[in-house]
Design a protein around this motif. Sequence first.
Motif, PDB file in Angstrom:
ATOM      1  N   SER A  79       4.968  -0.545 -14.258  1.00 35.88           N
ATOM      2  CA  SER A  79       4.800  -1.280 -13.003  1.00 35.88           C
ATOM      3  C   SER A  79       3.327  -1.574 -12.764  1.00 35.88           C
ATOM      4  N   ILE A  80       3.077  -2.570 -11.975  1.00 37.31           N
ATOM      5  CA  ILE A  80       1.708  -2.901 -11.603  1.00 37.31           C
ATOM      6  C   ILE A  80       1.549  -2.672 -10.104  1.00 37.31           C
ATOM      7  N   SER A  81       0.430  -2.088  -9.751  1.00 41.29           N
ATOM      8  CA  SER A  81       0.165  -1.805  -8.344  1.00 41.29           C
ATOM      9  C   SER A  81      -1.099  -2.552  -7.906  1.00 41.29           C
ATOM     10  N   ASN A  82      -1.349  -2.532  -6.620  1.00 38.79           N
ATOM     11  CA  ASN A  82      -2.578  -3.145  -6.114  1.00 38.79           C
ATOM     12  C   ASN A  82      -3.806  -2.464  -6.694  1.00 38.79           C
ATOM     13  N   ASP A  83      -3.734  -1.152  -6.916  1.00 34.98           N
ATOM     14  CA  ASP A  83      -4.855  -0.437  -7.537  1.00 34.98           C
ATOM     15  C   ASP A  83      -5.135  -0.953  -8.941  1.00 34.98           C
ATOM     16  N   HIS A  84      -4.088  -1.243  -9.708  1.00 36.58           N
ATOM     17  CA  HIS A  84      -4.286  -1.804 -11.047  1.00 36.58           C
ATOM     18  C   HIS A  84      -5.032  -3.132 -10.957  1.00 36.58           C
ATOM     19  N   ILE A  85      -4.617  -3.962 -10.025  1.00 35.03           N
ATOM     20  CA  ILE A  85      -5.243  -5.272  -9.865  1.00 35.03           C
ATOM     21  C   ILE A  85      -6.699  -5.110  -9.452  1.00 35.03           C
ATOM     22  N   SER A  86      -6.967  -4.208  -8.529  1.00 36.26           N
ATOM     23  CA  SER A  86      -8.346  -3.973  -8.072  1.00 36.26           C
ATOM     24  C   SER A  86      -9.220  -3.424  -9.185  1.00 36.26           C
ATOM     25  N   THR A  87      -8.667  -2.562 -10.011  1.00 32.88           N
ATOM     26  CA  THR A  87      -9.425  -1.932 -11.090  1.00 32.88           C
ATOM     27  C   THR A  87      -9.728  -2.904 -12.220  1.00 32.88           C
ATOM     28  N   TYR A  88      -8.966  -3.977 -12.312  1.00 35.48           N
ATOM     29  CA  TYR A  88      -9.136  -4.931 -13.407  1.00 35.48           C
ATOM     30  C   TYR A  88     -10.572  -5.432 -13.530  1.00 35.48           C
TER      31      TYR A  88
END
Length: 103
Positions: A79-88
């Motif tokens: 799954s992808i979370s908002n944290d993953h997107i921010s960390t990108y």
Amino acid sequence: MPAYLIDTQVLLWFQKDPTLLPERVRLIIEDGTNEIWVSQVSFFEIAIKMKVGSKPPEFKLSIEELIQQTVRDEFGILSISNDHISTYSSVPLFPNHRNPAVA
């Protein structure tokens, strides 16, 4: 148990014709002692390609069928979370990988 995250192109080739993959990669995926993971981002990327008509014409699965087949193949879905997107933003950008949506 070793775990591997496969990218979109590897997923597509594995589903279309595993012999398209380098033998080493195919053997890793087919080895039942390995955990194989697919990111939800890959499904989103494929859905976009299907929507704009750039999916390979010989690839016959719908996005729903692809997800179901991925589950049947016992691949994990990451799954992808908002944290993953921010960390990108902290992931290094390599010159030969500027657009991951282009295969």
